[in-house]
Design a protein around this motif. Sequence first.
Motif, short mmCIF file in Angstrom:
data_model
loop_
_atom_site.label_atom_id
_atom_site.label_comp_id
_atom_site.label_asym_id
_atom_site.label_seq_id
_atom_site.Cartn_x
_atom_site.Cartn_y
_atom_site.Cartn_z
N GLY A 90 0.82 -1.21 0.00
CA GLY A 90 0.00 0.00 0.00
C GLY A 90 0.84 1.25 0.00
N PRO A 91 0.58 2.19 0.93
CA PRO A 91 1.28 3.47 0.92
C PRO A 91 2.78 3.35 1.24
CG PRO A 91 -0.08 3.27 2.88
CD PRO A 91 -0.40 2.09 2.01
N PHE A 92 3.22 2.17 1.67
CA PHE A 92 4.64 1.96 1.97
C PHE A 92 5.43 1.50 0.74
CE2 PHE A 92 2.10 1.07 5.76
CZ PHE A 92 2.55 2.11 6.57
N TYR A 93 4.73 1.22 -0.35
CA TYR A 93 5.35 0.70 -1.57
C TYR A 93 6.47 1.61 -2.08
CZ TYR A 93 5.94 -0.44 -6.51
OH TYR A 93 6.46 -0.73 -7.75
N LEU A 94 6.21 2.89 -2.16
CA LEU A 94 7.22 3.80 -2.73
C LEU A 94 8.49 3.84 -1.88
CD1 LEU A 94 4.95 6.70 -4.01
CD2 LEU A 94 6.13 4.96 -5.37
N VAL A 95 8.34 3.75 -0.57
CA VAL A 95 9.50 3.80 0.33
C VAL A 95 10.24 2.46 0.33
CG1 VAL A 95 10.22 4.09 2.73
CG2 VAL A 95 8.48 5.59 1.76
N VAL A 96 9.50 1.36 0.37
CA VAL A 96 10.11 0.03 0.48
C VAL A 96 10.59 -0.50 -0.87
CG1 VAL A 96 9.66 -2.38 1.14
CG2 VAL A 96 8.75 -0.52 2.53
N ILE A 97 9.85 -0.22 -1.94
CA ILE A 97 10.16 -0.78 -3.26
C ILE A 97 10.58 0.30 -4.26
CG2 ILE A 97 9.25 -2.08 -5.24
CD1 ILE A 97 9.48 -3.77 -2.66
N GLY A 98 9.75 1.31 -4.45
CA GLY A 98 9.95 2.30 -5.50
C GLY A 98 11.27 3.05 -5.43
#
Length: 139
Positions: A90-98
């Motif tokens: 969810g909203p953590f995708y950009l920080v963890v993956i992106g």
Amino acid sequence: MKRKLGYAAYIFLQWTWGLPQTLAGLIVFLMHRKEPHSFQKGCIQTEWSRGDGVSLGMFTFVAGADKGSPFFERMSGHEYGHTLQSLMLGPFYLVVIGIPSFLWNQLPYFETRRRARHHSYYDFFPERWADHLGKVKRK
């Protein structure tokens, strides 16, 4: 009927839980609206003229020049794997993956490090995980 419900749930979750990256994906989609698009497993896939791929929420962008080739199929599967990461994080995708994925791809430091250690781009955890989720096999 089951597939349509699955796609509806996928789209709903991308537009709620995965809103930040899906909004970013919509902006990139609109910037490339003249490129060919298709609906693939619930996401909108754009075949763009760049040689790389990007996934933002329910929007994937893949190199369209080699459509139908094993390269195209691997890239499509890999980017689809990133959409599943978006659903999970969810909203953590950009920080963890992106952001880590972008830096791993773009910074010369990491390119030099990969080369020196004989690592593939896909050895990095976000990329390896996306391959796994997208059922991509690499040699």
